[in-house]
Scaffold this motif. Sequence first.
Motif, short mmCIF file in Angstrom:
data_model
loop_
_atom_site.label_atom_id
_atom_site.label_comp_id
_atom_site.label_asym_id
_atom_site.label_seq_id
_atom_site.Cartn_x
_atom_site.Cartn_y
_atom_site.Cartn_z
N UNK A 1 0.82 -1.20 0.00
CA UNK A 1 0.00 0.00 0.00
C UNK A 1 0.86 1.26 0.00
N UNK A 2 1.98 1.17 0.73
CA UNK A 2 2.87 2.34 0.76
C UNK A 2 3.51 2.58 -0.61
N UNK A 3 3.90 1.50 -1.28
CA UNK A 3 4.50 1.71 -2.62
C UNK A 3 3.43 2.21 -3.60
N UNK A 4 2.20 1.73 -3.42
CA UNK A 4 1.10 2.22 -4.28
C UNK A 4 0.88 3.71 -4.05
N UNK A 5 1.01 4.12 -2.79
CA UNK A 5 0.82 5.54 -2.48
C UNK A 5 1.90 6.39 -3.15
N UNK A 6 3.13 5.88 -3.15
CA UNK A 6 4.22 6.62 -3.81
C UNK A 6 3.94 6.77 -5.29
N UNK A 7 3.49 5.69 -5.92
CA UNK A 7 3.17 5.73 -7.36
C UNK A 7 2.04 6.75 -7.59
N UNK A 8 1.06 6.71 -6.72
CA UNK A 8 -0.11 7.60 -6.85
C UNK A 8 0.29 9.07 -6.75
N UNK A 9 1.10 9.37 -5.75
CA UNK A 9 1.49 10.78 -5.54
C UNK A 9 2.33 11.27 -6.73
N UNK A 10 3.24 10.43 -7.20
CA UNK A 10 4.06 10.82 -8.36
C UNK A 10 3.17 11.07 -9.58
N UNK A 11 2.16 10.21 -9.77
CA UNK A 11 1.25 10.37 -10.92
C UNK A 11 0.38 11.62 -10.74
N UNK A 12 -0.02 11.89 -9.49
CA UNK A 12 -0.81 13.08 -9.23
C UNK A 12 -0.04 14.34 -9.61
N UNK A 13 1.23 14.34 -9.27
CA UNK A 13 2.07 15.52 -9.59
C UNK A 13 2.32 15.63 -11.08
N UNK A 14 2.41 14.48 -11.76
CA UNK A 14 2.67 14.48 -13.21
C UNK A 14 1.40 14.65 -14.05
N UNK A 15 0.24 14.57 -13.40
CA UNK A 15 -1.02 14.64 -14.16
C UNK A 15 -1.27 13.37 -14.94
N UNK A 16 -0.87 12.22 -14.39
CA UNK A 16 -1.06 10.95 -15.12
C UNK A 16 -1.88 9.94 -14.30
N UNK A 77 -13.30 9.12 -2.87
CA UNK A 77 -12.12 8.51 -3.48
C UNK A 77 -11.91 9.14 -4.85
N UNK A 78 -10.81 9.86 -4.99
CA UNK A 78 -10.55 10.50 -6.29
C UNK A 78 -10.48 9.43 -7.38
N UNK A 79 -9.76 8.36 -7.13
CA UNK A 79 -9.85 7.17 -7.98
C UNK A 79 -10.68 6.14 -7.22
N UNK A 80 -11.71 5.58 -7.84
CA UNK A 80 -12.68 4.75 -7.10
C UNK A 80 -12.05 3.51 -6.46
N UNK A 81 -12.51 3.22 -5.25
CA UNK A 81 -11.95 2.06 -4.53
C UNK A 81 -12.37 0.74 -5.19
N UNK A 82 -13.47 0.78 -5.95
CA UNK A 82 -13.88 -0.45 -6.62
C UNK A 82 -12.86 -0.85 -7.70
N UNK A 83 -12.26 0.15 -8.32
CA UNK A 83 -11.27 -0.12 -9.37
C UNK A 83 -9.86 -0.16 -8.82
N UNK A 84 -9.62 0.59 -7.74
CA UNK A 84 -8.27 0.69 -7.17
C UNK A 84 -8.33 0.41 -5.66
N UNK A 85 -8.64 -0.84 -5.29
CA UNK A 85 -8.78 -1.15 -3.86
C UNK A 85 -7.50 -0.89 -3.07
N UNK A 86 -6.36 -0.99 -3.72
CA UNK A 86 -5.09 -0.75 -3.02
C UNK A 86 -4.99 0.71 -2.53
N UNK A 87 -5.82 1.59 -3.12
CA UNK A 87 -5.81 3.01 -2.74
C UNK A 87 -7.01 3.37 -1.86
#
Length: 242
Positions: A1-16, A77-87
């Motif tokens: 979950x922590x590594x998923x959070x890192x990926x998420x934050x990086x993507x949020x900053x990149x707009x991806x 959930x900005x990205x839905x938990x049904x599609x991204x349960x890890x988030x």
Amino acid sequence: MESAEEVYIAAGRDGTLHDLSGKLPDTGTDKEYLIFAYDGGLVTSRAGRDIYDQILAGAPFERCPLCGRGIATTLDHQLPKSEYPILAITPANLVPACSKCNQKKSSVDPAEPSEMLLHPYFDGLGTTRWLGARIHEESPARAEYFVNSGEDWDPTFSARVVRHFRFFGLGKQYAVAAAGKLATDRLQHAGLLRRAGASELRLHLQEAAEGYWSTAGNTWEGALCSALADSDWYLNGGMNQV
Ligand SMILES: [Zn+2]
């Protein structure tokens, strides 16, 4: 979950954030447990609820950052938990929202960059001015709201702001709210015009607009006051036709 959070934050900053598939750990059969961590842990357990409320308290003036009007009473959930349960319990993916926006957004999962709704944590919603209004100089006067794209804006960001504006029906919501404010402020503005003149009324409206912009970013009130300050028709007695 922590590594998923890192990926998420990086993507949020990149707009991806539209393109996370394949970049997050496979949750396999853990999906229901991860979603329970939110429903049964963050929402309903006592310890979890404290964290839920702390995230909720991040909403400026308890207002929903998605529409700027409703009271933030839920986490979306900005990205839905049904599609991204890890988030499901990733704080960066949990955005304060009013129940109406939360319901409207439901399980929206963007496929293209331009389909991403604005993210209050990453998209400078409060600092980038994008909300504009114009006064229809007729009786009764009314305000029309629109997205005022900056000349130096990236086209994708510009498309996202327009999508956000349309998706949440902000133009209609703000126009209705503005109609009430126009009626409420009419006597005060007419009095100021009578006592001090059009230039003082303009100054008053400009200062009011700055006040709104400085505290809450793109507010419908700020855009309305700016539009009124720019309307010679209003400043010279148009308010009497509101
Ligand atoms: Zn809202």
